[in-house]
Design a protein around this motif. Structure first.
Motif, short mmCIF file in Angstrom:
data_model
loop_
_atom_site.label_atom_id
_atom_site.label_comp_id
_atom_site.label_asym_id
_atom_site.label_seq_id
_atom_site.Cartn_x
_atom_site.Cartn_y
_atom_site.Cartn_z
N ALA A 1 0.84 -1.21 0.00
CA ALA A 1 0.00 0.00 0.00
C ALA A 1 0.87 1.26 0.00
CB ALA A 1 -0.93 -0.01 1.21
N ALA A 2 1.96 1.21 0.76
CA ALA A 2 2.87 2.37 0.83
C ALA A 2 3.53 2.62 -0.52
CB ALA A 2 3.92 2.15 1.91
N ARG A 3 3.97 1.56 -1.17
CA ARG A 3 4.62 1.71 -2.47
C ARG A 3 3.62 2.25 -3.50
NH1 ARG A 3 9.30 1.77 -6.13
NH2 ARG A 3 8.18 1.68 -8.07
N LEU A 4 2.37 1.83 -3.40
CA LEU A 4 1.35 2.36 -4.32
C LEU A 4 1.19 3.87 -4.12
CD1 LEU A 4 -1.62 -0.15 -4.56
CD2 LEU A 4 0.24 0.27 -6.18
N ARG A 5 1.20 4.32 -2.86
CA ARG A 5 1.09 5.76 -2.61
C ARG A 5 2.28 6.51 -3.22
NH1 ARG A 5 -1.61 4.02 2.07
NH2 ARG A 5 0.29 3.78 3.29
N TYR A 6 3.43 5.89 -3.18
CA TYR A 6 4.61 6.51 -3.82
C TYR A 6 4.40 6.59 -5.34
CZ TYR A 6 9.35 6.62 -5.78
OH TYR A 6 10.47 6.91 -6.52
N ASP A 7 3.95 5.49 -5.93
CA ASP A 7 3.75 5.47 -7.38
C ASP A 7 2.68 6.46 -7.82
OD1 ASP A 7 5.60 3.51 -7.93
OD2 ASP A 7 4.17 1.86 -7.70
N GLU A 8 1.70 6.65 -6.97
CA GLU A 8 0.54 7.45 -7.39
C GLU A 8 0.53 8.83 -6.77
OE1 GLU A 8 -2.51 4.81 -6.13
OE2 GLU A 8 -2.09 3.35 -7.73
N GLN A 9 1.69 9.28 -6.24
CA GLN A 9 1.68 10.56 -5.55
C GLN A 9 1.27 11.68 -6.50
OE1 GLN A 9 5.70 12.00 -4.40
NE2 GLN A 9 6.43 10.18 -5.43
N ASP A 10 0.57 12.61 -5.91
CA ASP A 10 0.02 13.72 -6.65
C ASP A 10 1.04 14.86 -6.66
OD1 ASP A 10 -1.77 15.39 -7.88
OD2 ASP A 10 -2.67 16.05 -5.99
N VAL A 11 1.62 15.12 -7.82
CA VAL A 11 2.57 16.23 -7.94
C VAL A 11 1.80 17.46 -8.39
CG1 VAL A 11 4.58 17.08 -9.15
CG2 VAL A 11 4.50 14.70 -8.43
N TRP A 12 1.77 18.48 -7.56
CA TRP A 12 0.96 19.67 -7.91
C TRP A 12 1.80 20.93 -7.74
CZ3 TRP A 12 -0.08 23.08 -3.80
CH2 TRP A 12 0.17 22.57 -2.52
N GLU A 13 1.39 21.97 -8.42
CA GLU A 13 2.19 23.19 -8.48
C GLU A 13 1.73 24.19 -7.43
OE1 GLU A 13 2.58 24.79 -12.39
OE2 GLU A 13 3.53 26.63 -11.66
N ILE A 14 2.69 24.73 -6.71
CA ILE A 14 2.41 25.78 -5.74
C ILE A 14 2.28 27.10 -6.51
CG2 ILE A 14 3.25 27.03 -3.72
CD1 ILE A 14 4.99 24.57 -3.08
N THR A 15 1.16 27.79 -6.30
CA THR A 15 0.98 29.10 -6.94
C THR A 15 0.34 30.05 -5.92
OG1 THR A 15 -1.18 28.42 -7.76
CG2 THR A 15 0.66 28.21 -9.29
N GLY A 16 0.52 31.32 -6.14
CA GLY A 16 -0.22 32.31 -5.36
C GLY A 16 0.35 32.65 -3.99
N ILE A 17 1.53 32.17 -3.68
CA ILE A 17 2.15 32.55 -2.41
C ILE A 17 3.30 33.52 -2.72
CG2 ILE A 17 3.20 31.78 -0.25
CD1 ILE A 17 2.13 29.00 -0.78
N VAL A 18 3.20 34.74 -2.19
CA VAL A 18 4.22 35.75 -2.47
C VAL A 18 5.15 35.87 -1.27
CG1 VAL A 18 4.64 38.18 -3.01
CG2 VAL A 18 2.60 37.01 -3.91
N PRO A 19 6.44 35.56 -1.45
CA PRO A 19 7.39 35.68 -0.33
C PRO A 19 7.33 37.08 0.27
CG PRO A 19 8.42 34.51 -2.14
CD PRO A 19 7.10 35.00 -2.65
N GLY A 20 7.16 37.12 1.59
CA GLY A 20 7.12 38.40 2.28
C GLY A 20 5.71 38.81 2.70
N GLU A 21 4.71 38.30 1.98
CA GLU A 21 3.34 38.67 2.39
C GLU A 21 2.99 37.93 3.68
OE1 GLU A 21 0.53 37.41 -0.58
OE2 GLU A 21 0.72 35.31 -0.03
N ASP A 22 1.97 38.38 4.34
CA ASP A 22 1.60 37.84 5.63
C ASP A 22 1.41 36.32 5.58
OD1 ASP A 22 1.42 39.17 8.05
OD2 ASP A 22 -0.74 38.73 8.20
N GLY A 23 2.07 35.62 6.49
CA GLY A 23 1.89 34.17 6.60
C GLY A 23 2.54 33.36 5.49
N TRP A 24 3.40 33.97 4.68
CA TRP A 24 3.95 33.25 3.51
C TRP A 24 4.77 32.03 3.90
CZ3 TRP A 24 9.11 32.63 1.80
CH2 TRP A 24 10.10 33.25 2.60
#
Lengths: 307, 307
Positions: free
Chosen positions: B267-290
């Motif tokens: 089951a663990a190896r399946l999670r590795y094979d099927e991991q969801d690679v997604w793009e980080i967008t909309g976070i601006v370094p320096g803004e509150d809570g970044w």
């Protein structure tokens, strides 16, 4: 010759034997597999008694190619319908099969075998005529081995394109525990420990994790059958691994060093990379001391390429 | 920008930075490496003080690309000759480097990095301009991170063709212990246990052993430096692995079953094979809570592809 069970190994064996010019036919319990084999031009049936009677009439070599749980019933049928035929098998564990053969009263006619080939796929359709090409095929050298049957089994392996490694059942089981079954348990362990780091850890994983967990992708039922079928030998290998890792843990915690494990592991891997593959020649089955000489050659890494 | 250390990683980084259009120069202690870099058309020198003064005059980003044992001395030189330059590193462990940076009084100017790339080879000559293409490059998000320096470091990674995964030092070290350092210790263990079966066992070894021991072929000094440099996190991962294997040993011995380990590992190896690679967008370094948002995205498997 007659192949009982037409899955990946048995099906490939039937194909390879026919290509080598042998008269060979197969049996499978499932009508669908039999039809598939016939559609591909092979001689196959689902009537075990008929298949065995035919073997008995021609003193054909019988190859047991069924999963371990079906071995006892298959041996009982052979004992009833073809008790005088030579018998071999391609099951991945040898000690348990030898015990079952003895219980069935067929020990005199049996020489065990194990072709080191296969994939995680199964069934007639995934078999190939070249599955055994250059593969290692262990042929049993237990006490009391009949040299004529041994020769028949070894010739079958060679006809299929394999090389023969002679080994006793217990030696075989100990070896495969170390190089086939333990790798599966370590791969499962690594997969779980990596996955416990969550998506961050899995996202950073590269070659070492991918390779180290590859066989954790195999079907759990197949992995369990292999490992559990070789319990005693696997426990020995697993205990050795636990001692090595436990000692490494202590050393890393107390001294900060991993030198002992890392240097020994590297040296061991080099021996694997540089192993000397040499050809066994000059041992004639049946001559004085041939079994001892075959076993000794197998222990020293020898392979038979012709007979 | 200025690269201190022109081995595989530093040398590849200098090549990739120049191709991306940056003004970049390098330092290496060895005259031979400097000559090799110059012969390949790059700007390099072996005078650390001169290299750092030049960095200081242009407020260049300094990349520490030396082995862990040389980090303290390198930081001391930076503190003396270029104390106002932004600093990053490409060392494979982050907690220890962050501690060394704090000791050198450079914490305000430092953002750690770790490109997950490399081979067992080393030196300027094995570097390549494409080493980081599509590689994962961890960029540190420890408390107090300067957003402008973070952006500089992340842009460097992106310029080199990598994707950025934000993570705190401790999270990074825990993750790589699981997916990079533990695999090495398990590979060494498997190599030793297989080799203990002698030439017979090694001669029967196939894919599972070959893949499971591959990284045991790495140079012991490199494996030791990685593993020992991340001792605390590796001990946690190693203890988890020991519990899993120990429990499996008990279950196999007492019940004959490997179900718990094998099913969880699959089951663990399946999670590795099927991991969801997604793009980080909309976070601006320096803004509150970044910082919190970046850390959270990294934990959930996010990657930054542009900034």
């Amino acid at each position: 010759m007659c192949v009982l069970g037409l899955g990946l190994i048995g099906g490939s064996l039937l194909r390879a034997a026919v290509r080598a010019g042998r008269t060979a036919w197969g049996y499978n319990r499932s009508e669908a597999s039999v039809r598939a084999a016939r559609d591909d031009g092979f001689d196959a049936g689902s009537d075990l008694v008929a298949v065995l009677r035919r073997a008995s009439e021609s003193s054909a070599l019988i190859v047991i190619s069924v999963p371990m749980p079906a071995v006892d019933a298959t041996l009982a049928a052979i004992a009833e319908h073809a008790p005088n035929c030579p018998v071999t098998d391609v099951v991945s564990v040898k000690g348990k099969v030898a015990e079952a053969v003895a219980r069935a009263g067929l020990a005199d006619r049996y020489v065990g075998g194990h072709p080191m080939a296969g994939t995680s796929a199964s069934g007639w359709s995934v078999g190939t005529v070249d599955l055994f090409r250059e593969a290692v095929w262990v042929v049993g050298t237990d006490d009391g081995t009949d040299p004529a049957i041994w020769t028949q089994v070894a010739r079958l392996a060679l006809d299929c394109g394999a090389v023969v490694v002679p080994a006793e059942s217990t030696e075989h089981d100990s070896a495969v525990a170390r190089i086939s079954h333990l790798p599966h348990l370590l791969a499962e362990t690594l997969a779980i420990t990596g996955d416990a780091g969550g998506p961050l850890a899995l996202g950073l994983a590269a070659g070492s994790f991918r390779d180290g967990t590859r066989v954790a992708g195999s079907a759990p039922a197949l992995v369990r059958a292999m490992c559990e079928g070789n319990r005693d030998a696997l426990l020995v290998a697993l205990d050795e691994a636990l001692v090595l890792l436990g000692d490494a843990r202590l050393a890393l915690g107390e001294t900060g060093s991993t030198a002992a494990l890392v240097e020994a592991g590297h040296a061991a891997r080099l021996r694997y990379d540089e192993q000397d593959v040499w050809e066994i020649t000059g041992i004639v089955p049946g001559e004085d001391g041939w079994l001892d000489r075959m076993r000794d050659a197998g222990r020293r890494g020898g392979r038979l390429r012709r007979l």
